[in-house]
Design a protein around this motif. Sequence first.
Motif, PDB file in Angstrom:
ATOM      1  N   LYS A  60       0.810  -1.218   0.000  1.00  0.00           N
ATOM      2  CA  LYS A  60       0.000   0.000   0.000  1.00  0.00           C
ATOM      3  C   LYS A  60       0.849   1.276   0.000  1.00  0.00           C
ATOM      4  O   LYS A  60       0.543   2.233  -0.718  1.00  0.00           O
ATOM      5  CB  LYS A  60      -0.884  -0.057   1.246  1.00  0.00           C
ATOM      6  N   SER A  66      -1.611  10.827   9.664  1.00  0.00           N
ATOM      7  CA  SER A  66      -2.311  10.432  10.896  1.00  0.00           C
ATOM      8  C   SER A  66      -1.482  10.745  12.125  1.00  0.00           C
ATOM      9  O   SER A  66      -0.256  10.877  12.050  1.00  0.00           O
ATOM     10  CB  SER A  66      -2.576   8.929  10.883  1.00  0.00           C
ATOM     11  N   ARG A 104       2.175   5.008  18.382  1.00  0.00           N
ATOM     12  CA  ARG A 104       3.258   4.029  18.232  1.00  0.00           C
ATOM     13  C   ARG A 104       4.598   4.738  18.046  1.00  0.00           C
ATOM     14  O   ARG A 104       4.647   5.882  17.584  1.00  0.00           O
ATOM     15  CB  ARG A 104       2.930   3.056  17.092  1.00  0.00           C
ATOM     16  N   ARG A 136       9.350   4.097  13.412  1.00  0.00           N
ATOM     17  CA  ARG A 136      10.301   3.101  12.893  1.00  0.00           C
ATOM     18  C   ARG A 136      11.499   3.860  12.351  1.00  0.00           C
ATOM     19  O   ARG A 136      11.398   5.067  12.089  1.00  0.00           O
ATOM     20  CB  ARG A 136       9.674   2.307  11.746  1.00  0.00           C
ATOM     21  N   TYR A 173       3.893  10.223  10.165  1.00  0.00           N
ATOM     22  CA  TYR A 173       2.861  10.320  11.202  1.00  0.00           C
ATOM     23  C   TYR A 173       3.179  11.535  12.064  1.00  0.00           C
ATOM     24  O   TYR A 173       4.298  12.029  12.048  1.00  0.00           O
ATOM     25  CB  TYR A 173       2.936   9.088  12.145  1.00  0.00           C
ATOM     26  N   GLU A 186     -11.721  10.383  12.446  1.00  0.00           N
ATOM     27  CA  GLU A 186     -11.912   8.995  12.894  1.00  0.00           C
ATOM     28  C   GLU A 186     -10.685   8.603  13.685  1.00  0.00           C
ATOM     29  O   GLU A 186      -9.625   9.176  13.499  1.00  0.00           O
ATOM     30  CB  GLU A 186     -12.113   8.043  11.698  1.00  0.00           C
ATOM     31  N   TYR A 239      -4.417   5.190  16.538  1.00  0.00           N
ATOM     32  CA  TYR A 239      -4.185   5.928  15.294  1.00  0.00           C
ATOM     33  C   TYR A 239      -5.403   6.800  15.032  1.00  0.00           C
ATOM     34  O   TYR A 239      -6.536   6.377  15.275  1.00  0.00           O
ATOM     35  CB  TYR A 239      -4.040   4.969  14.112  1.00  0.00           C
ATOM     36  N   GLY A 240      -5.184   8.012  14.532  1.00  0.00           N
ATOM     37  CA  GLY A 240      -6.326   8.867  14.223  1.00  0.00           C
ATOM     38  C   GLY A 240      -6.026   9.841  13.104  1.00  0.00           C
ATOM     39  O   GLY A 240      -4.879  10.209  12.854  1.00  0.00           O
ATOM     40  N   THR A 241      -7.087  10.244  12.392  1.00  0.00           N
ATOM     41  CA  THR A 241      -6.971  11.182  11.269  1.00  0.00           C
ATOM     42  C   THR A 241      -7.336  12.592  11.718  1.00  0.00           C
ATOM     43  O   THR A 241      -8.503  12.839  12.040  1.00  0.00           O
ATOM     44  CB  THR A 241      -7.955  10.782  10.147  1.00  0.00           C
ATOM     45  N   ASP A 271      -4.399   6.346   4.449  1.00  0.00           N
ATOM     46  CA  ASP A 271      -3.894   4.992   4.707  1.00  0.00           C
ATOM     47  C   ASP A 271      -4.400   4.624   6.097  1.00  0.00           C
ATOM     48  O   ASP A 271      -3.738   4.893   7.096  1.00  0.00           O
ATOM     49  CB  ASP A 271      -2.357   5.021   4.643  1.00  0.00           C
ATOM     50  N   ILE A 272      -5.617   4.076   6.144  1.00  0.00           N
ATOM     51  CA  ILE A 272      -6.228   3.757   7.437  1.00  0.00           C
ATOM     52  C   ILE A 272      -6.820   2.357   7.386  1.00  0.00           C
ATOM     53  O   ILE A 272      -6.980   1.785   6.320  1.00  0.00           O
ATOM     54  CB  ILE A 272      -7.330   4.784   7.823  1.00  0.00           C
ATOM     55  N   ASP A 273      -7.128   1.791   8.546  1.00  0.00           N
ATOM     56  CA  ASP A 273      -7.618   0.415   8.563  1.00  0.00           C
ATOM     57  C   ASP A 273      -9.145   0.378   8.392  1.00  0.00           C
ATOM     58  O   ASP A 273      -9.792   1.419   8.221  1.00  0.00           O
ATOM     59  CB  ASP A 273      -7.169  -0.297   9.847  1.00  0.00           C
ATOM     60  N   GLY A 286     -11.323   2.623  10.596  1.00  0.00           N
ATOM     61  CA  GLY A 286     -11.366   4.016  10.153  1.00  0.00           C
ATOM     62  C   GLY A 286     -12.270   4.169   8.941  1.00  0.00           C
ATOM     63  O   GLY A 286     -13.039   5.130   8.827  1.00  0.00           O
ATOM     64  N   ARG A 289       1.650  -9.360  13.024  1.00  0.00           N
ATOM     65  CA  ARG A 289       1.009  -8.730  11.856  1.00  0.00           C
ATOM     66  C   ARG A 289       0.421  -9.795  10.930  1.00  0.00           C
ATOM     67  O   ARG A 289      -0.647  -9.601  10.355  1.00  0.00           O
ATOM     68  CB  ARG A 289       2.019  -7.860  11.099  1.00  0.00           C
TER      69      ARG A 289
HETATM   70  P1  5GP Z   1       1.623   0.980  10.774  1.00  0.00           P
HETATM   71  O1  5GP Z   1       1.876   0.892  12.242  1.00  0.00           O
HETATM   72  O2  5GP Z   1       2.121  -0.221  10.025  1.00  0.00           O
HETATM   73  O3  5GP Z   1       2.098   2.273  10.181  1.00  0.00           O
HETATM   74  O4  5GP Z   1       0.032   0.992  10.574  1.00  0.00           O
HETATM   75  C1  5GP Z   1      -0.729  -0.050  11.110  1.00  0.00           C
HETATM   76  C2  5GP Z   1      -2.157   0.053  10.602  1.00  0.00           C
HETATM   77  O5  5GP Z   1      -2.786   1.237  11.098  1.00  0.00           O
HETATM   78  C3  5GP Z   1      -2.275   0.137   9.082  1.00  0.00           C
HETATM   79  O6  5GP Z   1      -3.264  -0.808   8.682  1.00  0.00           O
HETATM   80  C4  5GP Z   1      -2.751   1.536   8.819  1.00  0.00           C
HETATM   81  O7  5GP Z   1      -3.583   1.579   7.673  1.00  0.00           O
HETATM   82  C5  5GP Z   1      -3.534   1.831  10.073  1.00  0.00           C
HETATM   83  N1  5GP Z   1      -3.643   3.290  10.310  1.00  0.00           N
HETATM   84  C6  5GP Z   1      -2.684   4.232  10.150  1.00  0.00           C
HETATM   85  N2  5GP Z   1      -3.161   5.457  10.435  1.00  0.00           N
HETATM   86  C7  5GP Z   1      -4.461   5.289  10.785  1.00  0.00           C
HETATM   87  C8  5GP Z   1      -5.508   6.187  11.177  1.00  0.00           C
HETATM   88  O8  5GP Z   1      -5.343   7.408  11.267  1.00  0.00           O
HETATM   89  N3  5GP Z   1      -6.717   5.631  11.466  1.00  0.00           N
HETATM   90  C9  5GP Z   1      -6.943   4.291  11.379  1.00  0.00           C
HETATM   91  N4  5GP Z   1      -8.165   3.861  11.665  1.00  0.00           N
HETATM   92  N5  5GP Z   1      -5.993   3.414  11.007  1.00  0.00           N
HETATM   93  C10 5GP Z   1      -4.763   3.901  10.718  1.00  0.00           C
END
Ligand code: 5GP
Length: 212
Positions: free
Chosen positions: A23, A42, A46, A49, A58, A77, A86-88, A106-108, A111, A154
Motif C-alpha cells: 500500500k 495520521s 506508536r 520506525r 505520522y 476517525e 491511530y487517528g486522522t 492509509d487507514i484500517d 477508520g 502482523r
Molecule cells: P503501521 O503501524 O504499520 O504504520 O500501521 C498499522 C495500521 O494502522 C495500518 O493498517 C494503517 O492503515 C492503520 N492506520 C494508520 N493510520 C491510521 C488512522 O489514522 N486511522 C486508522 N483507523 N488506522 C490507521
Amino acid sequence: MSDLQKNRRGLMIVLSSPSGAGKSTLTRKLLAENENMTMSVSATTRAPRSGEEDGQDYYFVSKNDFSDMIEDGEFLEHAKVFDNYYGTPRGPVEQALMNGKDVIFDIDWQGAQQLTQNASMDLVKIFILPPSKRELESRLHSRAQDSKAVIARRMAKSESEMSHWAEYDYVIVNEDLDKAMEELRTILASERMKLSRQLWVSPFVKQLIQGG
Ligand code: 5GP
C-alpha cells in the motif's frame, strides 16, 4: 480542460490492506503523479520506525496527547490498531477538500467504517490484497523494519483485516505493481467523472440550453 470543468469536489480515497500488501508504494506513486492530491498524515501513539519522520509519516504523540485530541473533537476517525492508537486529524483534510484536492487515507477497516458514517459522499474505498499469504510474509520480512515477533503478530492479524474486503468499493490484488497502479488510475478516473462530483455540469447545461 476548461476552467469550468475543473470545478469538482475532491475525493477522499481510502486505501486499506494488511501490512505488507504494498500500500505505501502504491500511495507514493499515486501522489507523485497527481499534483492535486495530498496524503492525510495520521497521529499515532506508536514509536517511530527507523527512517520515519514526525509530521511526514505520522504525528508521533503520547497517549495523553492522543486522548486530549479525541476529547477536543480533533479526529475525523480514530481506532486502536495492534496495541497503538491511530487517528486522522480533521483540520488538514477539510482544508484540502475545500481547496478541491483529493486526499488519500492509509487507514484500517475501522477508520473506513467511521468515515463511511461521517463522510460517505466523497469517499472511495479501495482494499489492497496481497497475491498470497506467502508473498505477504516475505514482503514483511524484506521490509526489515519490524522484529520477528512483530511480523508474526502482523501475519496473525492479516486474516481478520482481510475479512473486511466486502466493506470496500473496490479490491485490487497487488501481484504486479504496474498493473495495480493501472487499476488504481482507472478507478480514480471514473470516480472523478461521477456526476455527483462534477459541479460544473449544472451551470454548463443551463448555459447550453439558454444558447450561450
Ligand atoms: P503501521 O503501524 O504499520 O504504520 O500501521 C498499522 C495500521 O494502522 C495500518 O493498517 C494503517 O492503515 C492503520 N492506520 C494508520 N493510520 C491510521 C488512522 O489514522 N486511522 C486508522 N483507523 N488506522 C490507521
